[in-house]
Structure formats: structure tokens, C-alpha cells
Write a protein that holds these residues in place. Structure first.
Motif, PDB file in Angstrom:
ATOM      1  N   VAL A  17       0.848  -1.193   0.000  1.00  0.00           N
ATOM      2  CA  VAL A  17       0.000   0.000   0.000  1.00  0.00           C
ATOM      3  C   VAL A  17       0.885   1.244   0.000  1.00  0.00           C
ATOM      4  O   VAL A  17       1.775   1.387   0.834  1.00  0.00           O
ATOM      5  N   VAL A  18       0.633   2.143  -0.939  1.00  0.00           N
ATOM      6  CA  VAL A  18       1.357   3.410  -1.013  1.00  0.00           C
ATOM      7  C   VAL A  18       0.370   4.539  -0.736  1.00  0.00           C
ATOM      8  O   VAL A  18      -0.485   4.865  -1.562  1.00  0.00           O
ATOM      9  N   LYS A  19       0.484   5.127   0.455  1.00  0.00           N
ATOM     10  CA  LYS A  19      -0.407   6.212   0.835  1.00  0.00           C
ATOM     11  C   LYS A  19       0.098   7.537   0.273  1.00  0.00           C
ATOM     12  O   LYS A  19       1.268   7.672  -0.096  1.00  0.00           O
ATOM     13  N   ASN A  20      -0.785   8.522   0.251  1.00  0.00           N
ATOM     14  CA  ASN A  20      -0.382   9.832  -0.244  1.00  0.00           C
ATOM     15  C   ASN A  20       0.802  10.383   0.549  1.00  0.00           C
ATOM     16  O   ASN A  20       1.707  10.995  -0.027  1.00  0.00           O
ATOM     17  N   ALA A  21       0.791  10.148   1.836  1.00  0.00           N
ATOM     18  CA  ALA A  21       1.880  10.646   2.674  1.00  0.00           C
ATOM     19  C   ALA A  21       3.219  10.024   2.279  1.00  0.00           C
ATOM     20  O   ALA A  21       4.272  10.662   2.417  1.00  0.00           O
ATOM     21  N   ASP A  22       3.197   8.784   1.784  1.00  0.00           N
ATOM     22  CA  ASP A  22       4.442   8.128   1.352  1.00  0.00           C
ATOM     23  C   ASP A  22       5.071   8.837   0.160  1.00  0.00           C
ATOM     24  O   ASP A  22       6.294   8.786  -0.027  1.00  0.00           O
ATOM     25  N   LEU A  23       4.250   9.487  -0.655  1.00  0.00           N
ATOM     26  CA  LEU A  23       4.757  10.162  -1.844  1.00  0.00           C
ATOM     27  C   LEU A  23       5.443  11.485  -1.507  1.00  0.00           C
ATOM     28  O   LEU A  23       6.190  12.025  -2.322  1.00  0.00           O
ATOM     29  N   GLU A  24       5.174  11.996  -0.299  1.00  0.00           N
ATOM     30  CA  GLU A  24       5.777  13.264   0.099  1.00  0.00           C
ATOM     31  C   GLU A  24       7.296  13.182   0.176  1.00  0.00           C
ATOM     32  O   GLU A  24       7.989  14.193   0.009  1.00  0.00           O
ATOM     33  N   ALA A  25       7.821  11.980   0.417  1.00  0.00           N
ATOM     34  CA  ALA A  25       9.277  11.808   0.479  1.00  0.00           C
ATOM     35  C   ALA A  25       9.900  11.764  -0.912  1.00  0.00           C
ATOM     36  O   ALA A  25      11.127  11.887  -1.046  1.00  0.00           O
ATOM     37  N   LEU A  26       9.075  11.621  -1.954  1.00  0.00           N
ATOM     38  CA  LEU A  26       9.581  11.477  -3.314  1.00  0.00           C
ATOM     39  C   LEU A  26       9.367  12.719  -4.171  1.00  0.00           C
ATOM     40  O   LEU A  26      10.076  12.923  -5.159  1.00  0.00           O
ATOM     41  N   MET A  27       8.385  13.527  -3.807  1.00  0.00           N
ATOM     42  CA  MET A  27       8.028  14.675  -4.643  1.00  0.00           C
ATOM     43  C   MET A  27       7.361  15.749  -3.797  1.00  0.00           C
ATOM     44  O   MET A  27       6.952  15.500  -2.661  1.00  0.00           O
ATOM     45  N   ASP A  28       7.247  16.934  -4.367  1.00  0.00           N
ATOM     46  CA  ASP A  28       6.590  18.044  -3.688  1.00  0.00           C
ATOM     47  C   ASP A  28       5.079  17.866  -3.819  1.00  0.00           C
ATOM     48  O   ASP A  28       4.468  18.321  -4.782  1.00  0.00           O
ATOM     49  N   THR A  29       4.486  17.193  -2.859  1.00  0.00           N
ATOM     50  CA  THR A  29       3.048  16.958  -2.864  1.00  0.00           C
ATOM     51  C   THR A  29       2.600  16.704  -1.439  1.00  0.00           C
ATOM     52  O   THR A  29       3.418  16.618  -0.517  1.00  0.00           O
ATOM     53  N   ASN A  30       1.308  16.572  -1.238  1.00  0.00           N
ATOM     54  CA  ASN A  30       0.780  16.230   0.080  1.00  0.00           C
ATOM     55  C   ASN A  30      -0.594  15.604  -0.074  1.00  0.00           C
ATOM     56  O   ASN A  30      -1.203  15.670  -1.148  1.00  0.00           O
ATOM     57  N   ASP A  31      -1.066  15.015   0.981  1.00  0.00           N
ATOM     58  CA  ASP A  31      -2.330  14.281   0.956  1.00  0.00           C
ATOM     59  C   ASP A  31      -3.486  15.166   0.529  1.00  0.00           C
ATOM     60  O   ASP A  31      -4.319  14.775  -0.305  1.00  0.00           O
ATOM     61  N   ALA A  32      -3.562  16.377   1.063  1.00  0.00           N
ATOM     62  CA  ALA A  32      -4.671  17.277   0.746  1.00  0.00           C
ATOM     63  C   ALA A  32      -4.677  17.642  -0.731  1.00  0.00           C
ATOM     64  O   ALA A  32      -5.739  17.678  -1.377  1.00  0.00           O
ATOM     65  N   TRP A  33      -3.492  17.907  -1.302  1.00  0.00           N
ATOM     66  CA  TRP A  33      -3.374  18.281  -2.714  1.00  0.00           C
ATOM     67  C   TRP A  33      -3.862  17.157  -3.613  1.00  0.00           C
ATOM     68  O   TRP A  33      -4.611  17.380  -4.569  1.00  0.00           O
ATOM     69  N   ILE A  34      -3.459  15.925  -3.298  1.00  0.00           N
ATOM     70  CA  ILE A  34      -3.845  14.774  -4.120  1.00  0.00           C
ATOM     71  C   ILE A  34      -5.336  14.492  -4.002  1.00  0.00           C
ATOM     72  O   ILE A  34      -6.031  14.286  -5.007  1.00  0.00           O
ATOM     73  N   GLN A  35      -5.855  14.505  -2.769  1.00  0.00           N
ATOM     74  CA  GLN A  35      -7.276  14.204  -2.586  1.00  0.00           C
ATOM     75  C   GLN A  35      -8.161  15.261  -3.236  1.00  0.00           C
ATOM     76  O   GLN A  35      -9.202  14.937  -3.819  1.00  0.00           O
ATOM     77  N   GLU A  36      -7.761  16.520  -3.137  1.00  0.00           N
ATOM     78  CA  GLU A  36      -8.567  17.590  -3.717  1.00  0.00           C
ATOM     79  C   GLU A  36      -8.701  17.438  -5.224  1.00  0.00           C
ATOM     80  O   GLU A  36      -9.767  17.672  -5.802  1.00  0.00           O
ATOM     81  N   ARG A  37      -7.627  17.013  -5.889  1.00  0.00           N
ATOM     82  CA  ARG A  37      -7.615  16.934  -7.343  1.00  0.00           C
ATOM     83  C   ARG A  37      -8.078  15.600  -7.903  1.00  0.00           C
ATOM     84  O   ARG A  37      -8.562  15.532  -9.033  1.00  0.00           O
ATOM     85  N   THR A  38      -7.918  14.533  -7.127  1.00  0.00           N
ATOM     86  CA  THR A  38      -8.212  13.195  -7.673  1.00  0.00           C
ATOM     87  C   THR A  38      -9.154  12.358  -6.812  1.00  0.00           C
ATOM     88  O   THR A  38      -9.738  11.402  -7.307  1.00  0.00           O
ATOM     89  N   GLY A  39      -9.245  12.656  -5.522  1.00  0.00           N
ATOM     90  CA  GLY A  39     -10.022  11.827  -4.610  1.00  0.00           C
ATOM     91  C   GLY A  39      -9.274  10.608  -4.093  1.00  0.00           C
ATOM     92  O   GLY A  39      -9.803   9.827  -3.301  1.00  0.00           O
ATOM     93  N   ILE A  40      -8.026  10.438  -4.529  1.00  0.00           N
ATOM     94  CA  ILE A  40      -7.248   9.244  -4.172  1.00  0.00           C
ATOM     95  C   ILE A  40      -6.578   9.417  -2.813  1.00  0.00           C
ATOM     96  O   ILE A  40      -5.965  10.449  -2.535  1.00  0.00           O
ATOM     97  N   LYS A  41      -6.699   8.385  -1.981  1.00  0.00           N
ATOM     98  CA  LYS A  41      -6.053   8.379  -0.670  1.00  0.00           C
ATOM     99  C   LYS A  41      -4.821   7.470  -0.651  1.00  0.00           C
ATOM    100  O   LYS A  41      -3.855   7.726   0.052  1.00  0.00           O
ATOM    101  N   GLU A  42      -4.900   6.379  -1.431  1.00  0.00           N
ATOM    102  CA  GLU A  42      -3.800   5.419  -1.499  1.00  0.00           C
ATOM    103  C   GLU A  42      -3.934   4.606  -2.767  1.00  0.00           C
ATOM    104  O   GLU A  42      -4.960   4.642  -3.451  1.00  0.00           O
ATOM    105  N   ARG A  43      -2.874   3.881  -3.078  1.00  0.00           N
ATOM    106  CA  ARG A  43      -2.882   2.995  -4.236  1.00  0.00           C
ATOM    107  C   ARG A  43      -1.973   1.816  -3.937  1.00  0.00           C
ATOM    108  O   ARG A  43      -1.236   1.823  -2.941  1.00  0.00           O
ATOM    109  N   ARG A  44      -2.011   0.784  -4.781  1.00  0.00           N
ATOM    110  CA  ARG A  44      -1.141  -0.377  -4.611  1.00  0.00           C
ATOM    111  C   ARG A  44      -0.049  -0.365  -5.678  1.00  0.00           C
ATOM    112  O   ARG A  44      -0.326  -0.083  -6.846  1.00  0.00           O
TER     113      ARG A  44
END
Length: 336
Positions: A17-44
Motif C-alpha cells: 500500500v502506497v499512501k499519499n503521505a508516502d509520496l511526500e518523500a519522493l516529490m513536492d506533494t501532500n495528501d490534501a493536494w492529491i485528494q482535492e484533485r483526484t479523490g485518491i487516498k492510497e494505491r497499490r
């Protein structure tokens, strides 16, 4: 003429499971930004070098679908496998799945490359084969591994936060019951916008040795490109058109749909369509929040989960719809 009915559904997703918070270590992003634009909380995402591949995930989803259908592997007459991410450039994953499932019969295996609408295109092909009597029982699979080919940096975040890995499958079989099964399918394409959502290279127009020779770190054509706003604007129009086309072809109206299962491209697209068609929350199934966009796998994965959760019952009117790269779009109206 026979009707083609779905008699079994199955799905499989990687354990990672790769949560939005996990992506913060790889790129300039955050959970709120991703959810607002896509609705996605996590992916596999698959684990690189692990046992999960496009074909093995498809095989696991197929095993579940075959078991739910109450048939054996040797009762399957044909395989249709939809994906944009095959294990190899060639051969396609259909024959890989045939080997992994241990088919004794030398049945045909067809690969479909229609990206986000690939599963509905595949379902339509299976429907025609069954209705004409060529085959009785067909395995239809959608499976994708996106994770290894994404630009997991700030540069690629507009695409990379969206996609996930997973698989779904169905078993379709001929029935004499005219009140059950696939009522109609509707397929469309608009090639003039092919490059608006595409993976351009490596390709036969620019082979891998050319990349090695150039050694250009700024050449990023081997990562997926998406003109996000343009794709969104086209998607919301084509989704509604192709859904209404299916309803009109069967003299139905939107208020008769028991469950709409859209391709899980973006939750905002699904919500827009839901609002435009005046459908309540319990009549639209979304799981993009958990899995992201799994392209050809998204509809069979969602269908399998909806069945598993008891959201689909005998006699229900289901509408499946998809839009994506190509541009291609499609719908299917099904009486369960």
C-alpha cells in the motif's frame, strides 16, 4: 441468438500500500493536494523483483472469477486480456496467463490495447463471440502494472500520483435467458487527440539504442504524458454521451440504472457525471480512493468488489463506462 452473461467476477491487488503521505518523500506533494484533485487516498504498487506482474495478477484475479463462476479452467473456450502494460513487449500477457492457469486446451488468447476503455472493448468482443455462437465461455481480464514506469518526482507528480497496480477478471457464458446478460455495448475513438494522453517512447519510431546513444536526461518521453485539463474536459462529455447512448439503445432512462460503475480515472470526473445524471451515492460505485487509476483493470476490479460487497443483485441494471487514451471511450449496459 444467445445472450452473454457474466457468471463470475474476481480481482487481485498487490499487498504493498502506497499512501499519499508516502509520496511526500519522493516529490513536492501532500495528501490534501492529491485528494482535492483526484479523490485518491492510497494505491497499490508491486514490489520490484517480486512475484506480481501484469500476467500473474491477471491469473490470480482469473482464479477467483473462475471459482465464483463455478466452472473449471478447461471449460473456458477463449481468453481476452486487456492491458497497456504487458510483461513483455511480446508475446502478450494472454498466453502468459494461459500457461500460468494450466490450460490443457490450446484455446485462443487475444490481447487488447485500448488502455482505459480496454476492458469494455474486451467485454464487447466477448459478447459478440458468444452471441454468434463461436464460443460458449470466455475469460476476460484487465490487469496493469503502472508503478515501474512512472516519474516519481515533482516533475511527474501530475500523472504519477494517480496510477496504481491491480487486476480484475470476469467469466462470461452463453445463456438462453433473454432477460439477463449484456444488453448492448458501444465503442468510440477520436485519434486526433492520441498524443494528449500517451507514452511516446521507446517505440518503433525511436528504438532504445537511440536513447542510449543520446544519453539525454531531459528526454522524458518514456514517462506517461497527460494533458490533464484537456483530458478532463473531454472525459466528462464523452462519459455522459456514451452512457446515454447505451440507455437510449435499450429504451431506458438514467433513473432505471441500479449501479453505474465508471472507469476509475478521477473521483472528480465520477462525481461530476453522478451529479449530471442525478444519481444517488448508492447507485455509483467508486474505489479509486483505495487503488488509484488502474486503467484496464479498474472496471473489473470495481465490479468484483461491488459484487463481493452485495451491491449487485439479480435483475439489477448495470452501466459500465470508460474514457481514456486514444482517445477511446465505451459503455456497456448489463442486466444482472
Amino acid at each position: 441468438m444467445k445472450q452473454a452473461r457474466i457468471i463470475g467476477t474476481g480481482h487481485y491487488v498487490p499487498a504493498n500500500v502506497v499512501k499519499n503521505a508516502d509520496l511526500e518523500a519522493l516529490m513536492d506533494t501532500n495528501d490534501a493536494w492529491i485528494q482535492e484533485r483526484t479523490g485518491i487516498k492510497e494505491r497499490r504498487h508491486i514490489v520490484p523483483g517480486g512475484e506480481d506482474t501484469t500476467s500473474t495478477m491477471g491469473a490470480k484475479a482469473s482464479q477467483m472469477a473462475i471459482q465464483k463462476a463455478g466452472v473449471t479452467v478447461d471449460e473456458i473456450d477463449f481468453i481476452i486480456f486487456a492491458t497497456l502494460s504487458p510483461d513483455y513487449y511480446f508475446p502478450g500477457p494472454g498466453v502468459m496467463l494461459q500457461k500460468q492457469l494450466g490450460f490443457k486446451k490450446e484455446i485462443g488468447a487475444l490481447d487488447v490495447r485500448n488502455q482505459c476503455s480496454g476492458f469494455i472493448y474486451s467485454l464487447s468482443v466477448a459478447d459478440q463471440f458468444i452471441k454468434t455462437g463461436m464460443y460458449k465461455t470466455i475469460l476476460v481480464v484487465g490487469s496493469e502494472v503502472h508503478s515501474g514506469g512512472l516519474d516519481m518526482t515533482t516533475r511527474g507528480r501530475g500523472v504519477s500520483v494517480i496510477f496504481g497496480d491491480g487486476a480484475g477478471a470476469i467469466v462470461m457464458q452463453a445463456t438462453n435467458d433473454k432477460d439477463k446478460g449484456v444488453l448492448s455495448t458501444h465503442l468510440h475513438a477520436e485519434g486526433q487527440f492520441a498524443e494528449e494522453l500517451a507514452l511516446i517512447a521507446p517505440a518503433t519510431t525511436d528504438w532504445i539504442p537511440n536513447y542510449i546513444e543520446r544519453n539525454d536526461p531531459e528526454d522524458i518521453r518514456y514517462y506517461p504524458y497527460m494533458n490533464g485539463n484537456f483530458v478532463f474536459k473531454n472525459a466528462v462529455v464523452r462519459f455522459q454521451e456514451v452512457i446515454n447512448e447505451a440507455l437510449e439503445a435499450n429504451h431506458c432512462s438514467a433513473d432505471q440504472i441500479d449501479l453505474l460503475i465508471p472507469h476509475q480515472a478521477n473521483l472528480r470526473i465520477s462525481q461530476f457525471i453522478q451529479k449530471q445524471m442525478n444519481l444517488s451515492d448508492d447507485r455509483v460505485f467508486n474505489n479509486i480512493q483505495k487503488y488509484g487509476n488502474t486503467t484496464a483493470a479498474s472496471i473489473p476490479l470495481a465490479l468484483s468488489e461491488a459484487v463481493e460487497q452485495g451491491k449487485v443483485k439479480s435483475g439489477d441494471l448495470l452501466c459500465l463506462a470508460a474514457f481514456g487514451s486514444g482517445f477511446t471511450w465505451a459503455s456497456a449496459l448489463i442486466r444482472w
